[in-house]
Design an enzyme around this catalytic site. Sequence first.
Site, mmCIF file in Angstrom:
data_model
loop_
_atom_site.group_PDB
_atom_site.id
_atom_site.type_symbol
_atom_site.label_atom_id
_atom_site.label_comp_id
_atom_site.label_asym_id
_atom_site.label_seq_id
_atom_site.Cartn_x
_atom_site.Cartn_y
_atom_site.Cartn_z
ATOM 1 N N HIS A 167 34.854 44.506 33.802
ATOM 2 C CA HIS A 167 35.186 45.132 34.850
ATOM 3 C C HIS A 167 36.442 44.476 35.959
ATOM 4 C CE1 HIS A 167 34.818 48.627 38.194
ATOM 5 N NE2 HIS A 167 34.896 49.312 37.457
ATOM 6 N N LYS A 169 39.326 42.334 37.453
ATOM 7 C CA LYS A 169 40.563 43.209 38.206
ATOM 8 C C LYS A 169 40.850 41.573 38.505
ATOM 9 C CE LYS A 169 38.751 46.666 37.764
ATOM 10 N NZ LYS A 169 37.652 47.025 38.715
ATOM 11 N N ASP A 174 51.046 31.177 37.865
ATOM 12 C CA ASP A 174 51.641 29.228 38.279
ATOM 13 C C ASP A 174 50.193 28.956 38.863
ATOM 14 O OD1 ASP A 174 53.793 29.700 37.192
ATOM 15 O OD2 ASP A 174 55.147 29.783 39.539
ATOM 16 N N HIS A 409 38.558 54.794 45.311
ATOM 17 C CA HIS A 409 38.281 53.557 44.359
ATOM 18 C C HIS A 409 38.064 52.136 45.233
ATOM 19 C CE1 HIS A 409 39.065 51.685 40.249
ATOM 20 N NE2 HIS A 409 38.513 52.245 40.145
ATOM 21 N N LYS A 411 36.624 49.139 46.633
ATOM 22 C CA LYS A 411 35.297 48.118 46.917
ATOM 23 C C LYS A 411 35.032 47.535 47.937
ATOM 24 C CE LYS A 411 36.415 49.552 42.513
ATOM 25 N NZ LYS A 411 35.718 51.020 42.525
ATOM 26 N N ASP A 416 28.664 43.246 60.414
ATOM 27 C CA ASP A 416 29.221 42.332 62.114
ATOM 28 C C ASP A 416 30.564 41.875 62.056
ATOM 29 O OD1 ASP A 416 26.495 42.543 62.220
ATOM 30 O OD2 ASP A 416 25.894 41.136 61.385
#
Length: 513
Positions: A167, A169, A174, A409, A411, A416
């Site tokens: 999952h 991403k 470079d 979508h 996450k 604090d």
Amino acid sequence: MIINSFKATFCAVLIFTITGCAQLPSRESIQPSYAISADTPSTIGEAVGSNHPGLSGFYPLVDGVDAFVARLALIDSAEHTIDVQYYLYHRQQTTILFTAFLLKAAERGVRVRLLLDDLSQADSELDLAALAVHPNVEVRLFNPFPNRRFRALGFITNYSQLSRRMHNKSFIVDNRIFITGGRNIGNAYFSAEDHSEFIDLDVMSVGDIVPEASDAFDLYWNHTLSYPVQNLHGERDEQSLIEITKTLENYVADNQQSNYVEQLRESAFVNRLLNDEIEFDWQESTLFYDHPDKVMNDVDEKSANMSPSLFKKMGEPKRKAIIVSPYFIPREQGTQLLTSWVKKGVDVTVLTNSLAATDVSAVHAGYKKYRADLVRGGVKLWELKPSDLVAIKRKAGRKVTGSSQASLHAKTMTFDDEKIFVGTMNLDPRSLDLNTEMGVLIDSEKLSSFLAHWVDKKMPEYAWKVELKSPDDDELIWLDTISNQQFDEEPQTSSWRRFQVWFISLFPIEDEL
């Protein structure tokens, strides 16, 4: 009786024959490769270069168009390498444009490594194999299905592994600039659809964290579960590369006047990036990622899991906790933890999808049974409305038609107003125990305050607040705190949709969600 027994035996033999003959190819010919040195001269790297030893710079990518423009601009600016790792790689406008830019970079000598989870690549396999013919392009599929023709049958013989996916991403140019967050490659993630859109969040990063991200990429790229697409599908020839190159070029030319490409051209983000006008927030940070062995390990084996280390590093909030998770199943342990924080005086806010907004009804079925206990325990629970995005887009100066709805979508979570996590991990059993995930924990008051401001000032416009109808039972109500409307059942949903979720909730599948 004999006939039924014969049918059952015949079906079993047929399934065994189809699935049993399928095996993954040998890995003997697969050569490892690695990221270039982070000290390799790079024009774009120098443009955003660091004078902050030991720190990393971060910039949030909230707007979908900007998030896509950033990727295209960085591909165009790459001089040496582009490393791309995604769970979903849809055959849609944005993905075709993205791929065309990758191929153009390869044509000018940039090495492109494209690592994709195999779950959703059945329709793209031929095109990916054709791309891999290019000497500067490598494509690998992670955790592939051995049977390429009857992929779903693989779940019968090896469900425990094939149901667990990569999952992650990650997008690295470079070895100097790194983007991670919630977005896959597809239209809904980059504001390219009028009818639906994901509210998502990425962070663009420079500095010390980038080589760490490259190490993570290399770990997955060279793992025993990563296979070159041509090894799985069979070799493609030069003609297939010529054909896919022509197809991509024609698509880009034909879409020059499209509404979305016009939005890309109008984005000021490219000039800001290239002119060194992006103000990175330079802070200490920690990159977290699951080891790819996670998908092969027993669920009870946590040595490859990043979540224990992440939660230990974050610690417990003392004043405030904000959790944003589109797929949220806290289970009993998580529910008790969040409500225990409230008892200690912590202001705990959770934002997730409403039933009307979610794209995965099964997850909502797993989540809904914890709502009453969370609210009773003092957690401020909000559910995103499937807001009409047309007015929002037009207000931002975009040209749109039709109706458009939002689904959460992103996450992220912050404690604090001091540290913020942005990544791919949902707070549900699938992310925590089954799939591989990644993300970055940033010690940033600026980014934490950015999220807190949105929750305090903007969220009531886009979400319903969930409360108990009375303290003595589990019945819920949904409040629109802007219009003062109250709903006694899940807003903007049909009785059939609610029945479906109720029915799904009867099955013991929570650990798979």
